[in-house]
Design a protein around this motif. Structure first.
Motif, short mmCIF file in Angstrom:
data_model
loop_
_atom_site.label_atom_id
_atom_site.label_comp_id
_atom_site.label_asym_id
_atom_site.label_seq_id
_atom_site.Cartn_x
_atom_site.Cartn_y
_atom_site.Cartn_z
N PHE A 1 17.47 10.62 -25.11
CA PHE A 1 18.63 10.25 -26.42
C PHE A 1 19.95 11.69 -26.57
CE2 PHE A 1 15.26 8.84 -28.67
CZ PHE A 1 15.49 7.62 -29.10
N ILE A 2 21.26 11.47 -26.72
CA ILE A 2 22.42 11.29 -26.25
C ILE A 2 23.45 11.91 -27.14
CG2 ILE A 2 24.96 12.35 -24.59
CD1 ILE A 2 23.28 10.82 -22.62
N ALA A 3 22.95 13.17 -28.36
CA ALA A 3 24.18 13.17 -29.40
C ALA A 3 25.44 14.54 -28.98
CB ALA A 3 23.46 13.78 -30.30
N GLY A 4 26.44 13.73 -28.67
CA GLY A 4 27.39 14.32 -28.25
C GLY A 4 27.05 15.52 -27.41
N ASN A 5 27.09 16.41 -27.36
CA ASN A 5 27.19 17.33 -25.90
C ASN A 5 25.56 17.84 -26.44
OD1 ASN A 5 27.21 18.66 -28.75
ND2 ASN A 5 27.46 20.71 -27.68
N ALA A 6 25.26 17.63 -27.10
CA ALA A 6 23.09 17.60 -26.73
C ALA A 6 22.86 16.49 -26.12
CB ALA A 6 22.74 17.88 -28.20
N VAL A 7 21.15 16.81 -25.29
CA VAL A 7 21.10 15.82 -24.85
C VAL A 7 19.20 16.37 -24.97
CG1 VAL A 7 20.68 15.03 -22.64
CG2 VAL A 7 22.43 15.62 -22.99
N SER A 8 18.59 14.89 -25.05
CA SER A 8 17.31 15.93 -25.84
C SER A 8 16.65 15.90 -24.94
CB SER A 8 16.94 14.35 -26.34
OG SER A 8 16.35 13.53 -25.86
N PRO A 9 15.43 16.92 -24.86
CA PRO A 9 14.39 16.01 -23.93
C PRO A 9 13.65 14.59 -23.34
CG PRO A 9 13.10 17.59 -24.87
CD PRO A 9 14.64 16.68 -25.91
N THR A 10 13.01 14.72 -22.51
CA THR A 10 13.09 13.26 -21.72
C THR A 10 11.78 12.55 -21.56
OG1 THR A 10 14.35 13.37 -19.34
CG2 THR A 10 12.95 12.21 -19.29
N GLY A 11 11.61 11.47 -22.29
CA GLY A 11 10.05 11.29 -22.90
C GLY A 11 9.83 10.14 -21.65
N ARG B 1 14.75 12.60 -34.24
CA ARG B 1 15.31 13.06 -35.74
C ARG B 1 16.23 14.18 -35.53
NH1 ARG B 1 12.83 16.12 -40.66
NH2 ARG B 1 15.33 16.31 -41.73
N LEU B 2 17.35 14.23 -35.60
CA LEU B 2 18.62 14.91 -35.06
C LEU B 2 18.41 16.45 -36.58
CD1 LEU B 2 21.86 13.03 -34.59
CD2 LEU B 2 20.54 14.65 -32.70
N ALA B 3 17.57 17.38 -36.73
CA ALA B 3 17.26 18.40 -37.43
C ALA B 3 18.14 19.71 -36.33
CB ALA B 3 15.46 18.07 -37.49
N PRO B 4 19.61 20.50 -36.63
CA PRO B 4 19.68 22.29 -35.53
C PRO B 4 18.65 22.15 -36.72
CG PRO B 4 21.33 21.04 -36.78
CD PRO B 4 20.55 19.76 -37.02
N GLN B 5 19.02 22.93 -37.70
CA GLN B 5 18.00 23.69 -38.98
C GLN B 5 16.35 22.71 -39.39
OE1 GLN B 5 20.05 25.93 -40.98
NE2 GLN B 5 22.23 25.71 -39.47
N PRO B 6 15.32 22.74 -39.21
CA PRO B 6 14.48 21.53 -39.30
C PRO B 6 14.09 22.14 -40.83
CG PRO B 6 13.74 23.08 -37.57
CD PRO B 6 15.14 22.84 -37.51
N MET B 7 14.05 22.96 -41.06
CA MET B 7 13.64 23.48 -42.69
C MET B 7 14.58 23.35 -43.31
SD MET B 7 10.35 23.01 -41.03
CE MET B 7 9.32 23.19 -42.74
N GLN C 1 24.14 8.19 -28.77
CA GLN C 1 23.36 6.58 -27.79
C GLN C 1 21.81 7.23 -26.88
OE1 GLN C 1 25.62 7.54 -24.40
NE2 GLN C 1 27.05 8.89 -25.60
N TRP C 2 20.87 6.37 -27.17
CA TRP C 2 19.78 5.67 -26.51
C TRP C 2 20.00 5.42 -25.07
CZ3 TRP C 2 17.87 0.96 -24.87
CH2 TRP C 2 17.80 0.01 -25.40
N GLN C 3 18.61 5.86 -23.91
CA GLN C 3 19.40 5.34 -22.63
C GLN C 3 17.56 4.97 -22.08
OE1 GLN C 3 21.01 8.66 -20.26
NE2 GLN C 3 22.80 7.35 -20.36
N HIS D 1 29.74 18.08 -32.49
CA HIS D 1 29.41 18.27 -31.18
C HIS D 1 28.96 20.11 -32.43
CE1 HIS D 1 30.71 22.05 -28.47
NE2 HIS D 1 30.38 22.25 -29.58
N PHE D 2 27.25 19.81 -31.34
CA PHE D 2 26.23 21.20 -31.93
C PHE D 2 26.41 22.76 -31.81
CE2 PHE D 2 24.75 16.62 -32.50
CZ PHE D 2 24.69 16.08 -33.16
N GLY D 3 26.74 23.65 -32.39
CA GLY D 3 26.44 25.01 -31.87
C GLY D 3 25.08 24.65 -32.03
N ALA D 4 23.65 24.10 -31.90
CA ALA D 4 22.62 24.54 -31.96
C ALA D 4 21.96 23.44 -31.73
CB ALA D 4 21.42 25.09 -33.20
N ASP D 5 20.57 23.63 -30.61
CA ASP D 5 20.04 22.24 -30.56
C ASP D 5 19.74 20.88 -31.73
OD1 ASP D 5 18.57 20.45 -29.01
OD2 ASP D 5 16.75 21.29 -28.92
#
Length: 535
Positions: free
Chosen positions: A132-142, A67-73, A87-89, A42-46
């Motif tokens: 991609f889908i990780a828990g409650n987060a869905v990536s942009p569509t490529g 890459r999963l990185a809610p705080q990339p820096m 998950q990937w689709q 469960h992610f509180g941020a993207d």
């Protein structure tokens, strides 16, 4: 060859005995199964702040990346030291109502929670959508595409040629335009990131977020931070989201003008330390781009040369001009980078190689055996000669480019001529100028036949030499038909059975947020007739 060159060669041979062991320190092992697992995080941020990307378009597959990185820096991108299910689709439509392929992959902290999915079993020659889908987060569509079947008749291939995107030196408006083009893929020929900050006078993104974090990159966390910084740019993300990318690399992904296992004139790093830095850079590069799983860095370095097909129309070879090359010629003792040199005879010494013998043989065998109309060679720099003559007969050459490896260049182009291999086009970057040139079997000899064509795309943002200097170079090298170093941009190519057409898109330096792209020049190469023509 002078004694100091022989000494450097002996040093390199000695280094090679233990360099692989040092590089192996950064090899990413299989996932540590003792780590905690998060199957439904469960992610509180993207967590998809760095976007998505695809690459390596084959007839039945593509590589998908995120890459999963809610705080990339932040350290570890703000992710826990745990394996995270992702998950990937892949679907036929943007709404994912016609799902074609799907699966689950574990994002591993040893890989900075980046993932590469080999999505296979796809229909050749069509557009696909992925996410991609990780828990409650869905990536942009490529949006991506597969290559046509290898034996399929193909009407055309459309691609963008681009390189050299120094973040501090300009805004990525070219990538914004590339994102909106109707093309098949982006061919990126090097300097995806810059290891070094630029001089203050060249810095365009002057605000704090526009500067490279941590200055010069040395460690794996610093290289990861540098890649994340670039990936945060929305225009670069858009270009990745819109098209698959095929990648070659050059020097700034590691160090300016590095050669094999040597580099870092500016920091005077001992050889062992440079090899460690190179291994960190390779690992971070792999973690942040849509590369094949078998390209993961290992004890032997990292494989970057590759081959792609586009039906029966075209074949593309991407080359690695850094990992296997000999140290640049005519350096002072203890110096290893490229330099401008007058009358450096060693650049034509037998045995000096930019590609390495094995890679050049692989390329030549591929060219000789190809039955496709167009043979495209994607590599990192300008192949045509561009040195300046002096009144006393000396010649000024830049030892880091193909002018510094003249014997190998002549051997490759001579092979193309001798084997009568038609419709070869060399595509490059690195030199920060738009170039259209003809390539001769004996480079620089006007009596020698033209055997191939060359197009070099200027930098996307990085500063180039003054156009007054470029004009002198062009007048001294008549095989260069066009050269503009005062503009930034990319080239768009359309390949058909009858011709290869090239449009040079450009804007002035520096590239500002409101800069506008324009068509600078148009060229074409007729099938069976080597050498670009204007229009």
């Amino acid at each position: 060859m002078n004694p100091s060159s022989l000494s450097r060669r002996a040093t390199l041979r000695e280094l090679s005995r233990w360099a692989a062991l040092l590089a192996a320190q950064r090899v990413a092992a299989a996932p540590d199964l003792s780590l905690p697992r998060q199957e439904r995080p469960h992610f509180g941020a993207d967590p998809f702040t760095l976007g998505v990307a695809s690459g390596q378009p084959r007839p039945d597959s593509v590589i998908l990346w995120t890459r999963l990185a809610p705080q990339p820096m932040a350290p570890r991108g703000g992710m826990p030291r745990a394996l995270v299910a992702l998950q990937w689709q892949v679907a036929e439509d943007e709404g994912f109502s016609r799902l074609r392929r799907s699966g689950t992959v574990w994002a591993d902290p040893a890989q900075a929670h980046s993932v590469r999915v080999h999505a296979d079993g796809l229909t050749p020659g069509r557009i696909w959508f992925y996410r991609f889908i990780a828990g409650n987060a869905v990536s942009p569509t490529g949006r991506t595409r597969t290559a046509p079947a290898e034996d399929a008749p193909v009407d055309r291939l459309r691609l963008v040629l681009a390189s050299c995107q120094h973040y501090e030196q300009g805004w990525f408006i070219a990538q914004r335009e590339i994102a909106g083009l109707d093309i098949d893929f982006v061919l990126f020929t090097g300097d995806y990131i810059y290891d070094n900050p630029c001089a203050r006078r060249l810095r365009v993104r002057s605000h704090e977020s526009g500067q490279h974090p941590s200055g010069q990159a040395f460690s794996l966390p610093q290289f990861r931070c540098r890649h994340a910084h670039y990936k945060l740019d929305p225009d670069l993300q858009a270009a990745h989201r819109a098209h698959p990318w095929i990648l070659a690399w050059d020097d700034h992904e590691v160090r300016n003008d590095y050669a094999g296992l040597r580099g870092d004139d500016d920091f005077d790093l001992p050889p062992a330390e440079f090899v460690r830095v190179r291994a960190h850079a390779y690992q971070a590069y792999f973690e942040h781009l849509p590369l094949a799983l078998d390209q993961q860095p290992g004890p032997g370095g990292m494989r970057m040369h590759d081959r792609f097909t586009w039906g029966r129309l075209a074949e593309l070879w991407t080359l690695d001009g850094r990992q296997y090359r000999d140290v640049q010629a005519c350096n002072e003792d203890g110096r290893y980078n490229g330099h401008l040199r007058w009358n450096c005879d060693a650049v034509s010494a037998p045995g000096r190689s930019l590609l390495g013998a094995a890679q050049r043989q692989w390329l030549q065998q591929g060219l000789a055996g190809s039955r496709r109309r167009w043979k495209l060679i994607g590599q990192s720099t300008q192949m045509s000669p561009w040195g300046l003559p002096a009144p006393d007969g000396r010649r000024l050459v830049f030892t880091d480019g193909w002018d510094g490896y003249a014997r190998e260049r002549a051997a490759l182009l001579g092979f193309i001529g001798k084997q009568r291999i038609d419709d070869v086009v060399v595509l490059g970057g690195d030199v920060h100028r738009h170039v259209a040139a003809q390539l001769r079997a004996r480079p620089g000899d006007p009596r020698s036949p033209v055997v191939a064509s060359e197009f070099v795309a200027t930098s996307l943002t990085s500063a180039g030499m003054p156009q007054s200097t470029m004009s002198l170079i062009r007048r001294a090298n008549p095989d260069i038909l066009h050269a503009r170093s005062d503009v930034r941009g990319y080239m768009q190519l359309e390949v058909t059975e009858r011709s290869l057409n090239c449009i040079a898109r450009a804007t002035d330096f520096p590239v500002l947020p409101h800069s506008r792209m324009r068509t600078l020049a148009r060229f074409h190469v007729e099938a069976g007739r080597p050498g670009p023509q204007v229009g």
